[in-house]
Design a protein around this motif. Structure first.
Motif, PDB file in Angstrom:
ATOM      1  N   ALA A  44     -13.556  38.412  54.621  1.00 22.17           N
ATOM      2  CA  ALA A  44     -14.832  39.113  54.470  1.00 22.17           C
ATOM      3  C   ALA A  44     -15.536  39.369  55.797  1.00 22.17           C
ATOM      4  O   ALA A  44     -16.416  40.233  55.877  1.00 22.17           O
ATOM      5  N   TRP A  45     -15.139  38.641  56.872  1.00 21.28           N
ATOM      6  CA  TRP A  45     -15.901  38.798  58.111  1.00 21.28           C
ATOM      7  C   TRP A  45     -15.071  38.729  59.388  1.00 21.28           C
ATOM      8  O   TRP A  45     -15.449  39.309  60.402  1.00 21.28           O
ATOM      9  N   PHE A  46     -13.983  38.018  59.406  1.00 23.95           N
ATOM     10  CA  PHE A  46     -13.188  37.837  60.613  1.00 23.95           C
ATOM     11  C   PHE A  46     -12.454  39.141  60.946  1.00 23.95           C
ATOM     12  O   PHE A  46     -12.209  39.943  60.049  1.00 23.95           O
ATOM     13  N   PRO A  47     -12.074  39.376  62.204  1.00 22.88           N
ATOM     14  CA  PRO A  47     -11.403  40.637  62.529  1.00 22.88           C
ATOM     15  C   PRO A  47     -10.119  40.890  61.738  1.00 22.88           C
ATOM     16  O   PRO A  47      -9.763  42.040  61.497  1.00 22.88           O
ATOM     17  N   PHE A  48      -9.422  39.825  61.347  1.00 25.44           N
ATOM     18  CA  PHE A  48      -8.178  39.955  60.589  1.00 25.44           C
ATOM     19  C   PHE A  48      -8.145  38.861  59.533  1.00 25.44           C
ATOM     20  O   PHE A  48      -8.693  37.792  59.736  1.00 25.44           O
ATOM     21  N   ARG A  49      -7.452  39.132  58.433  1.00 21.56           N
ATOM     22  CA  ARG A  49      -7.232  38.072  57.445  1.00 21.56           C
ATOM     23  C   ARG A  49      -6.357  37.021  58.140  1.00 21.56           C
ATOM     24  O   ARG A  49      -5.302  37.339  58.658  1.00 21.56           O
ATOM     25  N   GLY A  58      -1.230  23.408  64.821  1.00 20.20           N
ATOM     26  CA  GLY A  58      -1.000  24.257  63.653  1.00 20.20           C
ATOM     27  C   GLY A  58      -1.053  25.728  64.014  1.00 20.20           C
ATOM     28  O   GLY A  58      -1.680  26.139  64.994  1.00 20.20           O
ATOM     29  N   ALA A  59      -0.407  26.535  63.201  1.00 21.35           N
ATOM     30  CA  ALA A  59      -0.341  27.971  63.446  1.00 21.35           C
ATOM     31  C   ALA A  59      -1.554  28.689  62.871  1.00 21.35           C
ATOM     32  O   ALA A  59      -2.087  28.317  61.832  1.00 21.35           O
ATOM     33  N   VAL A  60      -1.967  29.723  63.577  1.00 21.09           N
ATOM     34  CA  VAL A  60      -2.953  30.677  63.087  1.00 21.09           C
ATOM     35  C   VAL A  60      -2.201  32.000  63.000  1.00 21.09           C
ATOM     36  O   VAL A  60      -1.720  32.517  64.005  1.00 21.09           O
ATOM     37  N   THR A  61      -2.058  32.516  61.784  1.00 21.86           N
ATOM     38  CA  THR A  61      -1.296  33.748  61.582  1.00 21.86           C
ATOM     39  C   THR A  61      -2.151  34.773  60.848  1.00 21.86           C
ATOM     40  O   THR A  61      -3.163  34.441  60.227  1.00 21.86           O
ATOM     41  N   PHE A  62      -1.714  36.016  60.933  1.00 22.78           N
ATOM     42  CA  PHE A  62      -2.428  37.139  60.347  1.00 22.78           C
ATOM     43  C   PHE A  62      -1.456  37.893  59.447  1.00 22.78           C
ATOM     44  O   PHE A  62      -0.942  38.949  59.809  1.00 22.78           O
ATOM     45  N   PRO A  63      -1.191  37.359  58.248  1.00 21.88           N
ATOM     46  CA  PRO A  63      -0.104  37.850  57.407  1.00 21.88           C
ATOM     47  C   PRO A  63      -0.283  39.260  56.860  1.00 21.88           C
ATOM     48  O   PRO A  63       0.709  39.898  56.523  1.00 21.88           O
TER      49      PRO A  63
END
Length: 176
Positions: A44-49, A58-63
């Protein structure tokens, strides 16, 4: 669109440039933590899901964005309901939550910049995203695009440049 500039440019103790934003939300800290860490809320607010594995390393991914497949992040630190930080695309994002009382939370986002000349561009982008988060926190739907080249952030960018934030990095979009 008139937007009050809420970002602050600063140099951290270690000499790195950063921009910082702070808000107070009328929600308990556990709820604001969900806004920062859960994919459906981030959408709802971040540049990418984003999907975040909430552990150091841990990983931060943008699926949902194939253009972001080559730009994963790595979690630096997690203190549930208080702090989350991760490295992403050369920058570091730090989310700090402070319980003011059982119904209000101070939210602070610090974006440590890989390059000083991205301060105005990054601040304008966060300003748009945080307007969407502010609406979400009020229980409203943010109808305008809040990220990407279609977001109405050019005027905000110009205002940050006029305010003296370092600039000069390429800005995205046609006619930028």
């Amino acid at each position: 669109m008139t937007t009050e500039l809420t970002g602050t440019y600063l140099t951290l103790d270690d000499g790195r440039p950063a921009v910082r934003f702070s808000r107070v939300y009328d929600h308990p800290v556990e709820r604001v933590w969900q806004f920062v860490t859960e994919a459906d809320h981030l959408a709802a607010w971040f540049p990418f899901r984003a999907r975040i594995e909430l552990c150091p390393g841990g990983a931060v991914t943008f699926p949902d964005d194939p253009d972001m497949a080559d730009h994963p992040g790595t979690v630096i630190a997690v203190d549930p309901h208080r702090h989350l930080s991760y490295a992403w695309d050369g920058d570091e994002l730090h989310f700090d939550l402070e319980e003011i009382d059982d119904k209000r939370t101070r939210f602070t986002l610090t974006n440590v910049l890989a390059a000083e000349d991205t301060a105005a561009r990054t601040s304008a982008g966060w300003e748009m995203c945080l307007q969407a988060l502010d609406a979400k926190a009020r229980g409203e739907r943010y109808e305008e695009p809040h990220a990407g080249v279609t977001a109405p952030w050019k005027g905000v960018y110009d205002a940050y440049v006029a305010a003296g934030f370092p600039s000069g990095a390429p800005v995205p979009g046609p006619g930028a």
